[in-house]
Structures are given as C-alpha cells and as structure tokens.
Scaffold this active site. Structure first.
Site, short mmCIF file in Angstrom:
data_model
loop_
_atom_site.label_atom_id
_atom_site.label_comp_id
_atom_site.label_asym_id
_atom_site.label_seq_id
_atom_site.Cartn_x
_atom_site.Cartn_y
_atom_site.Cartn_z
CE1 TYR A 160 -5.53 1.84 3.67
CE2 TYR A 160 -6.91 3.87 3.08
CZ TYR A 160 -5.73 3.08 2.45
OH TYR A 160 -5.35 2.96 1.72
NE ARG A 213 5.99 5.29 4.00
CZ ARG A 213 5.27 4.97 3.75
NH1 ARG A 213 3.41 4.40 4.34
NH2 ARG A 213 4.56 5.49 2.66
CE LYS A 231 -2.58 0.78 1.43
NZ LYS A 231 -2.65 1.60 1.40
CD GLU A 302 0.97 0.01 0.80
OE1 GLU A 302 0.22 -0.63 -0.12
OE2 GLU A 302 0.45 0.94 1.27
CG ASP A 303 3.58 1.28 4.27
OD1 ASP A 303 2.81 2.05 3.08
OD2 ASP A 303 2.06 1.48 5.05
CG ASP A 325 -0.46 1.25 -2.59
OD1 ASP A 325 -1.26 1.51 -3.58
OD2 ASP A 325 -1.59 1.08 -1.08
CG ASP A 326 3.41 2.89 0.02
OD1 ASP A 326 2.53 3.85 0.71
OD2 ASP A 326 3.62 1.85 0.50
CG ASN A 471 -2.77 8.79 5.27
OD1 ASN A 471 -3.95 9.31 5.22
ND2 ASN A 471 -2.00 7.92 3.96
CG ASN A 521 -5.44 6.56 0.72
OD1 ASN A 521 -5.49 5.26 0.69
ND2 ASN A 521 -5.43 7.07 2.18
#
Ligand SMILES: NC(=O)C1=CN([C@@H]2O[C@H](COP(=O)(O)OP(=O)(O)OC[C@H]3O[C@@H](n4cnc5c(N)ncnc54)[C@H](OP(=O)(O)O)[C@@H]3O)[C@@H](O)[C@H]2O)C=CC1
Ligand SMILES: CC(=O)C(=O)O
Ligand SMILES: [Mg+2]
Length: 631
Positions: A160, A213, A231, A302-303, A325-326, A471, A521
């Site tokens: 991760y 991203r 994840k 995610e992202d 999640d972000d 991160n 996190n």
C-alpha cells in the site's frame, strides 16, 4: 458441516466430524480444528469455521495453479492422493507457519540492494519487495494473506502507500500478470456482457478508479490499477473480506499524462481522457453492470480527480451501495485522529480553529466530516463552518474568489474581515493571522509546512496538532523529524504515509526523547466500514455510518497510546479495530432501517466475527470425490 454433507451425501460421519473436531492447544488458549480455529475469549468464545472447500472436477495441476486453492508445500498426503497432486509437489509437508517463515526470508532477499546502492542511500529495493508480494498473491492467496496479517505493520507500506505509488508510476514496465477487470471508453454498450467474464459469482467489494489522481502522483492512467488491488488486499487482511469476493476495477478513459501517451510500453488507451457527458454515461453503464451482476456489492470510488470524485458520489450515493474513500474515508479517519488528539490535549472539537491546506476532494471531504461532527456536538452549520480556513494553490478561500471556487468549496469561503485581509497571503501569513490549533495537509505537495509555518503555529498554541496527510512519503507536507524538532516535541503529529519513531535531543527536557508516530490514513476506516456494510448488506452508505465509524476508531485509541503521542491504534491491531468499526456501522445501518440483513439475536459482534475470512488452508474436496476416512 451442512455444506459438507450436502456436497458429499456419501461422506462418512467420521469425515464430517473430523473436519470440525477441535484439538486443544492450552498454552496459547487458541483452539485448532482440522478445518479452523477458535479463539477463547471467555464465555463468548466462538468457533471460527474454516469450511472445507468443495470444488468441481479439476486436475491436480489446475488446483496447484489456482491461487485460491494452491497450498504449495502444504497439501496433506491424503489431499495429494485425492486431488491428483502426487508427484507434482515436493515430498515435504509444511504447516502454513513454516511456509511463512520461508517466504519471509525470501521477501527480504528480494529487497537486497548492492553496496553501491547502499552508498547512495538506497538501503533496500521496496518496489522489488512489492513485486515479490504481488507474485506470491498470484500463486497462493492464502499464504500471501497469512504473511500480510502476521506482519501487517511491515507489509502495509509495501503493498500500500507509499510503495504502491512508486510501483504504479512504472506499472507498464513492471507488469507481470493482470488482476481484476479493465473497462475502457471503447467498451461502451458492452459492459454488461464484459462483466460476465468475471469468473466468480459472488462479489462483496468492488474498488474502482479511473487513474486520474493516484495518491498525490497525479494522472497515471491505466497504471493506477495497483491502487484498487492494494486497497482490496487491505480489505482482506484488515477487514476479513474473502479474497475471492473482491474485485479491483480500472475504468480506462485515456490519460492526459503526455509522458505516458509517449511511452511505447504504456498499456492503456492511447488517447486523451474522455470528458463531459460521455464520461458520465460510461460510469453509469459500469455502475449498472456491477449492480445487475452483483446486486449487493459495495462500490468504493478511489483516486478520482476533483471534481469528478464529488460528482460521481453525488450521482450514485442514494441509488447504489457506494462511497468515496478519498472524501468520506479520509474524512472519517481525520475526524477520528482529531478526536483522539483533542482527548490527549483535554480540548474540545467545537473550539478548534482549523487551517486545512488543500481544498480538493480529500481536503473538502475532511473539512465536511469535521464540520458535520461539530454540528452533531451542538454548533450551528454557520458556527461550524466558521472554525475553518481552507487554503489552495491560490491562497485562502475567501468571498473575493467566489466566482472561481468549486461548488464544494463555496461554503468554506471566508467573509469576515481579518480573513478577507489574508486574501492572497502566504501560508505563513495565514497561520500568523488565524493562529490555528489544528493544521491539516491534503495538498499533495511535499514540504509545504516549512519551519516558519510550523514555528508560527507553535508560538500561538500550547498543543499544536498537525496532520500531514498527503501521500506518498515524499509528498508529505513535512517530515516527522522536522515537526518534532521545530515544536520541541509539543506537537501531536500524524502522517498519511508511515514515518518511523523519532529520537532527538530535547532542549527543554535536557535529554534524549523518542516520539511514537501515527499514520492518519483511510486504511483505518475503509476495511471496517466495508465489512460492516457487507455484513448488514446496507442499501446505501450514510454520513451517520461514517460518523459512528470515526467515533469508534477514536475509541480504539488507548490511554497508554495517547500518553506516548499516538492518536491512532497500532496497525498490528487493525483486524480487531476493523471488527469494532464494522459492528458500529452495521448496527447503525440496522437502526437507520437500511440493512437488508441482521443477526436474529442482534449480536453483531458474533455475526461479523464469524463472517471474517482467516488465512488458513481449508481441506479441499472435489465434488465428485469418493471420500473415506479423514481429509
Ligand atoms: N492520508 C490519507 O488517508 C489520504 C491522503 N490523501 C492525499 O491527499 C492529497 C490530495 O488529494 P486530493 O484532494 O484528492 O487532490 P486534489 O488534487 O483534488 O487537491 C489538491 C489540493 O491541494 C491544493 N494545492 C496544490 N498545491 C498547493 C500549494 N502549493 N499550496 C496550497 N495548496 C495547494 C490544490 O489547489 P488548486 O486546486 O488550487 O491547485 C487542491 O486544492 C494527495 O496527496 C493524496 O494522496 C488523499 C486521500 C486519503
Ligand atoms: C490514501 C489514499 O487513499 C490516497 O492517498 O489517495
Ligand atoms: Mg485514495
């Protein structure tokens, strides 16, 4: 047992009993069964059932090459006979613990660097370690997760953040074997058919990205697939979701990263990103395909780059079981860390003054979650918003910039006069002017919290709280060493990617002191949140569920941890933490009337604990096998 009886009507009673009979190891107060383990937690001790796996007709070689069934050197003699493996594996029969010891040694060897590399400061090759673990997962899922769970603190940074980020940056050349599913802009109209190619009928969790991203590394296109994979590895290791019920997904709509478009080895669509209505039509088709094939699956976004992250969440949150999640996971983790930090410092959330650097999806997600918590603690909406000062690349978000602000930023724009005077000011000037008690970093820009910024904050407050959450490690707004040095150890600090403990000479104490660190996190939230949602088969994911998840996470931080400066539980405790979060989330879903499933006795802890997958080998039985004696 019922499963075994149903699968093998002819199976002898002795076999059925053998699978479930316990042999007791008193020294560890841990009971090992042939097919599972049971933990003695007093009167409520539960049998952790590892059901025998009944598989259709397969050759030994097929079983050996299927990562879900492969046991490497751990097939029993009877299994070798029964499954057609005799002669295909070495004669030794190892326990999984012996296999972990061997593979752990090989894992370290994989990371070795040359003397020259060491002289250049490259102590080990973490990407090689990452690849080593990925190839272990491709061969033997059970052993991979046994290694991960038994050494989660050491393994999490490899599978991760930060290492997964560096692996994604070079994913096209590091590619070995595909995992998960890829849908592209060219698949329009075909997604319902394509999803039928997934070989498993039951999926509990889908983690999906479009690679726009990836951590703070920007648009990595199809190379971002490592993130959903990483994840989901944590969903299994930390949340006990069954590996075969996880589905990582890449939606490849192209990339705007010219370097990748020019790279001859790039593996994604070689076009600029599909945008506008066509993008959302693709996402609609994907969401419909998922929910028609896996109607109860949770989808984690995610992202996705801002503002798509927010647009997608708003589009689907009331009609699918999904969350971002972000935005939401990160929001809940930040809230939990702050609740713990304030408990440590004897302070009140509703009196906090928060400067958040970064007003993208993560920064806004965090500020929304905290302001929502402030409202739950008695402030009005406006009073809560007044506790925030958000800063982006152009400085403080103020009313003067209103026409250029994104929808989600507008509520945080400052109207009041001292703040308006800070329009266009540097971060140091904002911190001087606002005198925040909490400083958050979600900018994706390494080093933004300079010595003068941190020292300015520390002059104004006795107990500064600083979370540098970007991160991977090189994009953290400051390092742990810097922040303890600049505040003479007065800070409560947490970072998005892990830093080791810091030992330094403290001028005020006149001696060496060691500071323990915490990782802020979302990995502390999503496995437990997801487990609770899956357990309750919740129809949607509500803010209330995220709030209770954050509260429960904060409750998991012991007084002893707080005393030594930790504001999150130890990563080694993450399975227990996830269980506690899951119980709170599932019970909330039930209370709020959005659970499709609940335990008859209302004992969510027992129900969820029994659901959690454990990385132990299950006896394998072929559905057409003639079985006599033990397995
Ligand atoms: N610890 C955790 O659990 C998590 C951490 N993150 C991390 O958060 C970071 C941001 O993610 P995300 O919000 O999605 O990214 P975005 O790109 O959406 O947002 C970045 C924000 O930072 C601002 N910014 C950029 N440069 C500066 C600067 N020099 N000074 C001040 N502000 C600046 C941007 O402003 P502008 O728009 O004006 O350019 C934007 O508001 C990433 O590094 C990510 O890894 C994300 C999720 C979870
Ligand atoms: C941790 C995480 O989700 C991120 O940095 O994007
Ligand atoms: Mg993320």
């Amino acid at each position: 047992m019922e499963l075994l009886r149903a699968a093998r009507p002819g199976a002898s009673e002795r076999l059925v009993q053998a699978v479930w009979t316990c042999s007791v190891s008193t020294s560890h107060r841990r009971y090992t069964t042939f097919g599972g383990t049971r933990e003695d937690s007093g009167p409520k001790a539960t049998l952790r059932r590892i059901k025998p796996v009944v598989i259709p007709e397969r050759t030994g070689a097929e079983i050996q090459h299927d990562p879900f069934y492969n046991k490497g050197t751990a097939f029993s003699e009877r299994e070798k006979d029964r499954l057609g493996l005799r002669g295909l594996v070495p004669p030794v029969i190892n326990t999984i613990e012996q296999q972990v010891a061997r593979i752990y040694r090989a894992f370290h060897a994989a990371g070795h660097t040359s003397e020259e590399d060491k002289e250049r400061g490259r102590e080990e090759d973490v990407v090689a370690k990452h690849l080593f673990l990925m190839s272990l997962q491709d061969r033997n899922e059970t052993l991979f997760f046994k290694l991960l769970t038994s050494r989660i603190e050491e393994m999490a940074p490899i599978i991760y953040t930060p290492t997964v980020g560096y692996a994604c940056q070079n994913a096209s050349t590091l590619f070995r074997r595909a995992r998960g599913m890829y849908f592209t802009a060219a698949d329009r109209g075909d997604m319902h058919a394509i999803i039928q190619n997934w070989p498993r009928n039951d999926v509990d969790v889908v983690v999906v990205t479009d690679g726009s991203r990836i951590l703070g590394l920007g648009d990595l296109g199809v190379q971002g697939m490592g993130i959903p994979i990483g994840k989901l590895a944590l969903y299994v290791a930390a949340g006990g979701i069954e590996p075969s019920r996880c589905l990582p997904v890449m939606i490849d709509v192209g990339t705007n990263n010219q370097k990748l478009l020019d790279d001859p080895f790039y593996m994604g669509l070689r076009q600029r990103r599909t945008e506008g209505p066509e993008y959302f039509e693709l996402m609609d088709e994907f969401m419909q395909a998922v929910s028609s094939r896996f109607p109860r699956a949770l989808v984690q976004f995610e992202d996705f780059k801002t503002p798509k992250a927010e647009q997608l969440l708003n589009r689907y949150r009331n009609i699918h079981t999904c969350f971002n999640d972000d935005m939401q996971g990160t929001g809940a983790v930040a809230l939990a860390g702050l609740l713990a930090a304030l408990r440590r410092n004897g302070e009140d959330l509703t009196r906090a003054k928060i400067v958040c650097v970064g007003a993208g999806s993560a920064g806004l997600g965090v500020c929304n979650m905290i302001s929502d918590a402030m409202e739950r603690q008695g402030l009005s909406r406006q009073e809560a918003l007044n506790r925030f000062w958000l800063v982006d690349e152009n400085g403080l978000l103020t009313a003067r910039r209103m026409d250029k602000l994104a929808q989600g930023q507008i509520p945080f724009a400052r109207y009041d006069s001292p703040s308006l005077d800070l329009d266009g000011a540097s971060l140091k000037e904002v911190v001087d002017g606002v005198q925040p008690t909490i400083l958050l970093g979600l900018s994706g820009v390494g080093g933004l919290f300079t010595e003068e910024v941190v020292k300015s904050m520390a002059t104004h407050v006795e107990h500064p709280v600083i979370f540098a959450m970007s991160n991977p490690t090189n994009l953290s707004e400051c390092t742990a060493e810097q922040v303890f040095e600049w505040t003479d150890g007065r800070v409560t600090f947490a970072s998005g990617s892990p830093f080791g403990p810091v030992t330094r000479h403290s001028p005020s104490k006149g001696q060496e002191v060691t500071h323990q660190l915490s990782q802020a996190n979302n990995m502390y939230i999503f496995p437990g949140l997801g487990l609770g949602i899956v357990a309750a088969q919740a129809t949607t994911v509500t803010d209330h569920m995220l709030y209770v998840a954050a509260r429960r996470l904060a409750d998991c931080v012991s007084e002893e941890d707080l005393r030594i400066g930790k504001v999150f539980p130890r990563i080694s405790e993450i399975r227990e933490v996830s269980l506690r979060i899951a119980v709170a989330v599932a019970a909330t879903a039930q209370e709020d009337g959005i659970a499709r499933r609940s335990p008859q006795d209302r004992d969510w802890t027992r129900f969820i604990k029994e659901m959690m997958w454990v990385p132990e080998y299950a006896p394998i039985i072929k559905s057409n096998a003639r079985i006599t004696g033990s397995v």
